[in-house]
Design an enzyme around this catalytic site. Structure first.
Site, short mmCIF file in Angstrom:
data_model
loop_
_atom_site.label_atom_id
_atom_site.label_comp_id
_atom_site.label_asym_id
_atom_site.label_seq_id
_atom_site.Cartn_x
_atom_site.Cartn_y
_atom_site.Cartn_z
N LYS A 92 22.09 -31.68 -60.94
CA LYS A 92 23.10 -31.49 -61.99
C LYS A 92 24.16 -32.58 -61.95
CE LYS A 92 20.52 -28.86 -62.89
NZ LYS A 92 19.32 -28.39 -62.22
N GLY A 121 3.92 -33.71 -64.76
CA GLY A 121 4.42 -32.34 -64.94
C GLY A 121 5.61 -32.30 -65.90
N ILE A 144 11.53 -29.54 -63.52
CA ILE A 144 11.96 -30.74 -62.80
C ILE A 144 11.58 -32.00 -63.58
CG2 ILE A 144 11.60 -32.11 -60.70
CD1 ILE A 144 11.45 -29.54 -59.11
N ALA A 161 5.96 -33.83 -60.10
CA ALA A 161 6.75 -32.58 -60.25
C ALA A 161 5.84 -31.50 -60.83
CB ALA A 161 7.95 -32.82 -61.15
N ARG A 204 6.30 -25.91 -57.00
CA ARG A 204 6.68 -25.77 -55.60
C ARG A 204 5.87 -24.63 -54.98
NH1 ARG A 204 11.28 -28.37 -54.02
NH2 ARG A 204 11.89 -26.78 -52.52
N HIS A 255 37.32 -17.69 -82.03
CA HIS A 255 36.95 -18.71 -83.00
C HIS A 255 37.83 -19.93 -82.79
CE1 HIS A 255 35.75 -20.54 -86.77
NE2 HIS A 255 37.04 -20.79 -87.01
P1 FAD Z 1 15.78 -22.90 -50.00
O1 FAD Z 1 16.92 -23.30 -50.83
O2 FAD Z 1 14.56 -23.75 -50.04
O3 FAD Z 1 16.33 -22.79 -48.52
C1 FAD Z 1 15.52 -22.47 -47.44
C2 FAD Z 1 16.16 -23.00 -46.18
O4 FAD Z 1 15.46 -22.48 -45.06
C3 FAD Z 1 16.06 -24.52 -46.06
O5 FAD Z 1 17.28 -25.05 -45.62
C4 FAD Z 1 14.97 -24.72 -45.01
O6 FAD Z 1 15.09 -25.92 -44.29
C5 FAD Z 1 15.21 -23.52 -44.12
N1 FAD Z 1 14.05 -23.12 -43.32
C6 FAD Z 1 12.76 -22.96 -43.72
N2 FAD Z 1 12.00 -22.50 -42.70
C7 FAD Z 1 12.84 -22.38 -41.63
C8 FAD Z 1 12.65 -21.96 -40.28
N3 FAD Z 1 11.47 -21.54 -39.84
N4 FAD Z 1 13.71 -22.00 -39.46
C9 FAD Z 1 14.93 -22.40 -39.90
N5 FAD Z 1 15.17 -22.80 -41.16
C10 FAD Z 1 14.13 -22.78 -42.01
N6 FAD Z 1 17.28 -23.37 -59.24
C11 FAD Z 1 18.21 -22.90 -60.09
O7 FAD Z 1 18.42 -21.68 -60.16
N7 FAD Z 1 18.95 -23.75 -60.87
C12 FAD Z 1 18.76 -25.08 -60.85
O8 FAD Z 1 19.44 -25.81 -61.57
C13 FAD Z 1 17.78 -25.62 -59.97
N8 FAD Z 1 17.56 -26.94 -59.90
C14 FAD Z 1 16.63 -27.42 -59.02
C15 FAD Z 1 16.42 -28.79 -58.99
C16 FAD Z 1 15.47 -29.32 -58.13
C17 FAD Z 1 15.24 -30.81 -58.11
C18 FAD Z 1 14.75 -28.45 -57.26
C19 FAD Z 1 13.76 -29.01 -56.28
C20 FAD Z 1 14.97 -27.08 -57.28
C21 FAD Z 1 15.90 -26.56 -58.18
N9 FAD Z 1 16.13 -25.18 -58.28
C22 FAD Z 1 17.05 -24.70 -59.16
C23 FAD Z 1 15.40 -24.22 -57.43
C24 FAD Z 1 16.30 -23.79 -56.26
O9 FAD Z 1 16.66 -24.93 -55.51
C25 FAD Z 1 15.54 -22.80 -55.40
O10 FAD Z 1 15.10 -21.71 -56.20
C26 FAD Z 1 16.44 -22.26 -54.29
O11 FAD Z 1 16.96 -23.29 -53.50
C27 FAD Z 1 15.66 -21.28 -53.42
O12 FAD Z 1 16.51 -20.75 -52.47
P2 FAD Z 1 15.98 -20.18 -51.07
O13 FAD Z 1 17.18 -19.77 -50.32
O14 FAD Z 1 14.90 -19.20 -51.31
O15 FAD Z 1 15.28 -21.43 -50.34
P1 NAD Z 2 7.18 -26.10 -62.95
O1 NAD Z 2 6.24 -25.02 -62.62
O2 NAD Z 2 8.40 -25.80 -63.74
O3 NAD Z 2 6.41 -27.25 -63.75
C1 NAD Z 2 5.28 -27.91 -63.26
C2 NAD Z 2 4.53 -28.48 -64.43
O4 NAD Z 2 3.52 -29.33 -63.91
C3 NAD Z 2 3.83 -27.39 -65.26
O5 NAD Z 2 4.10 -27.60 -66.63
C4 NAD Z 2 2.36 -27.59 -64.93
O6 NAD Z 2 1.52 -27.24 -66.00
C5 NAD Z 2 2.32 -29.07 -64.63
N1 NAD Z 2 1.21 -29.49 -63.76
C6 NAD Z 2 0.73 -28.84 -62.67
N2 NAD Z 2 -0.28 -29.57 -62.12
C7 NAD Z 2 -0.42 -30.68 -62.87
C8 NAD Z 2 -1.28 -31.82 -62.81
N3 NAD Z 2 -2.19 -31.93 -61.84
N4 NAD Z 2 -1.14 -32.78 -63.76
C9 NAD Z 2 -0.20 -32.66 -64.74
N5 NAD Z 2 0.62 -31.60 -64.85
C10 NAD Z 2 0.53 -30.63 -63.92
O7 NAD Z 2 7.53 -26.78 -61.57
P2 NAD Z 2 8.61 -27.88 -61.20
O8 NAD Z 2 9.14 -28.53 -62.42
O9 NAD Z 2 7.98 -28.71 -60.13
O10 NAD Z 2 9.75 -27.00 -60.56
C11 NAD Z 2 9.47 -26.20 -59.40
C12 NAD Z 2 10.33 -24.98 -59.36
O11 NAD Z 2 11.69 -25.32 -59.16
C13 NAD Z 2 10.23 -24.19 -60.64
O12 NAD Z 2 9.69 -22.93 -60.36
C14 NAD Z 2 11.62 -24.05 -61.14
O13 NAD Z 2 11.93 -22.72 -61.43
C15 NAD Z 2 12.51 -24.55 -60.01
N6 NAD Z 2 13.52 -25.41 -60.65
C16 NAD Z 2 14.44 -24.79 -61.45
C17 NAD Z 2 15.35 -25.57 -62.13
C18 NAD Z 2 16.33 -24.90 -63.02
O14 NAD Z 2 16.53 -23.71 -62.89
N7 NAD Z 2 16.96 -25.60 -63.95
C19 NAD Z 2 15.35 -26.95 -62.01
C20 NAD Z 2 14.39 -27.52 -61.19
C21 NAD Z 2 13.48 -26.73 -60.50
#
Ligand code: FAD
Ligand code: NAD
Length: 487
Positions: A66, A196, A200, A284, A287, A459
């Protein structure tokens, strides 16, 4: 006087949390607030090599993405749209190093903030790795490799998720990167490939496109954003393509090769085999839940067929007293969904009885315009044969959106035809991420379209589009011609 870190650690806790992402740290803090003796183990290290709590969300996800989305959006506003509203802005350009410094500073402030909150609430933060043994015992290994055994009356697993890798495009950390690498590119690539067109791909594709890259997005599915309302997905696709994202649907990536500092990506579509050369490639494609090394074979926790930790609606695993929350369990991989699950589990451990309402989880794609939705789509209701009504309102007819020169998109409200209860709200438009909150509140309180229509909105605001869409369900929108007859 003892320093905080010198205070001897107890071996027995009421609650041990593994993972300090949004799901884990919310759970740990709420447990401590409720008087439970709590430890939280997390293995993440920041760029400075020090513990960095907050998980994917704060370190490599929501927050850094963000920071780049907001900065790059401001660039586009200044470069491409200020003149339209009478502002002369010369020499508008990108200072990528400063943009990355800003992003890093926000991340550091927030991850440090979580450490501060642990301290303020009395959570023992344990940097290192946790492994669940049988009988709610946890093996904790610190970053120096020292191991000790802890025991919790309850254990909460919140280890999160990691990016999926695919065979045709192995990551090399330089030319072919995942979302983490995509947040750290050292210069703006002239050409960028994204595999993808999911959340992302669209968010980070938008960032680099705004900063100057020619971006091509290869998406396997024929449908764009299949989980989104069809009208909104279609309008969003047109808008993103107009901004310069070359989104190719129905493409199957078959291979890649790095040659002469370029990545050549081969793919197939309905017309045959193709290839495209790009300076950098972001993979992307989703996950996966991360459970590597987490579960001893006899710990009693089971995974489902897709590798998620199996839990019921209350986030209880198959092992008594062991819970799992966040990305590692079923449901959307969203930070706020994990946070709510973490809070619910903490309160249940303390004897309270909250539930997570999985029917009211908001989803947002932070592109411009933003896409946001909650609840069911018109298409889902058609498939299930449930009778519904729809009201919609375009931002092009909203005075505040016009004033801000930001009129793309619409609000659409879907209701149950019999009860008028709101069952879904779908928004494409400016600040959709903020507007969706009022829809979530309305749904949490089982509001009808009439309830929203009878509510007073300030408004001029973008929120009035939500009000007008609610009035539109009954054919009573004021600022546009109603398709339905007024009753
Ligand atoms: P995580 O945030 O993955 O945290 C897990 C933690 O556990 C990590 O620090 C990891 O290192 C630690 N861990 C794992 N195994 C162990 C172990 N055995 N011992 C000790 N520590 C361990 N979601 C949104 O809602 N809004 C967004 O705008 C958004 N943007 C995103 C953008 C990107 C680029 C990405 C990749 C993801 C985004 N997400 C977004 C998704 C969001 O980041 C995840 O849904 C969220 O972080 C999940 O939270 P969590 O606590 O389940 O796991
Ligand atoms: P995603 O599931 O949103 O999108 C992955 C895309 O890749 C899908 O459209 C899928 O059809 C496509 N795809 C899969 N395999 C492919 C291939 N071999 N070739 C071409 N296309 C392919 O997953 P993401 O964008 O990687 O994000 C992962 C997770 O992180 C999501 O579940 C999302 O909720 C979370 N996330 C959330 C936010 C947010 O809330 N704004 C931002 C980033 C990530």
């Amino acid at each position: 006087m003892l320093e905080y870190r010198d205070i001897p650690m107890a071996d027995k806790y009421d609650v041990i949390v593994i993972g300090a992402g949004p799901a884990g740290y919310h759970a740990a803090i709420r447990c401590a607030q409720l008087g439970l003796k709590t430890a939280c183990i997390d293995k993440s290290l920041g760029v400075d090599g020090k513990p960095a709590y907050g998980g994917t969300c704060l370190n490599w996800g929501c927050i850094p993405s963000k920071a780049l989305l907001d900065a790059s959006h401001k660039l586009v506003e200044a470069r491409d749209h200020f003149a339209e509203i009478g502002i002369k802005a010369r020499n508008v350009g990108v200072d990528l190093e400063q943009m990355m410094k800003h992003k890093a500073a926000v991340v550091k402030k927030l991850t440090g903030g979580v450490a501060g909150l642990f301290k303020a609430n009395g959570v023992d933060d344990l940097p290192g790795t946790g492994r669940l043994l049988s009988g709610r015992k946890v093996e904790y290994t610190d970053h120096d490799g020292k191991t000790r055994s802890l025991e919790g009356s309850s254990v909460i697993l919140a280890p999160g998720s990691v990016p999926v890798e695919i065979e045709p495009t192995p990551l090399d950390g330089e030319y072919i990167v995942d979302s983490t690498g995509a947040l750290e590119l050292e210069s703006v690539p002239k050409t960028l490939g994204v595999i993808g067109a999911g959340v992302i791909g669209l968010e980070l594709g938008s960032v680099w496109s705004r900063l100057g890259s020619d971006v091509v997005v290869l998406e396997a599915l024929d449908d764009f954003l299949p989980m989104v309302d069809r009208r909104i997905a279609g309008d969003a696709l047109k808008s993103f393509r107009k901004q310069g994202l070359d989104i190719k649907l129905g493409t199957r990536v078959t291979g890649s090769a790095v040659k002469n500092k370029k990545v050549e990506v081969s793919y197939k579509d309905k017309d045959g085999d193709h290839s495209v050369k790009v300076d950098r490639l972001i993979v992307a494609v989703g996950r996966r839940p991360f459970t590597d090394g987490l579960l001893a074979p006899d710990c009693g926790v089971n995974l489902d067929e897709r590798g998620f930790i199996y839990v019921n609606d209350l986030c209880e695993t198959d092992a008594p007293g062991v819970y799992a929350t966040g990305d590692v369990v079923r449901g959307p991989m969203l930070a706020h969904k994990g946070m709510e699950e973490g809070l619910m589990v903490a309160e249940r451990i303390a004897g309270k009885k909250p539930m997570v309402n999985y029917d009211a989880v908001p989803c947002v794609i932070y592109t411009h315009p933003e896409v946001a939705w909650v609840g069911r789509t018109e298409e889902e209701l058609k498939r299930s044969g449930d009778a519904f009504e729809v009201g919609s309102f375009p931002f092009a007819a909203n005075g505040r959106a016009m004033s801000a020169n930001d009129t793309e998109g619409l609000v659409k409200i879907v209701t149950d035809a019999e009860t008028d209860r709101i069952v879904g709200v779908h928004i494409l438009g400016p600040q959709a991420s903020e507007l969706i909150a009022q829809a979530v509140i309305a749904m949490e309180f089982s509001a009808s379209a009439e309830d929203l229509a009878l509510t007073m909105f300030a408004h001029p605001t973008l929120s009035e589009s939500v009000h007008e869409a609610a009035m539109g369900v009954h054919g009573h929108s004021i600022h546009m011609a109603n398709r339905k007859r007024k009753k």
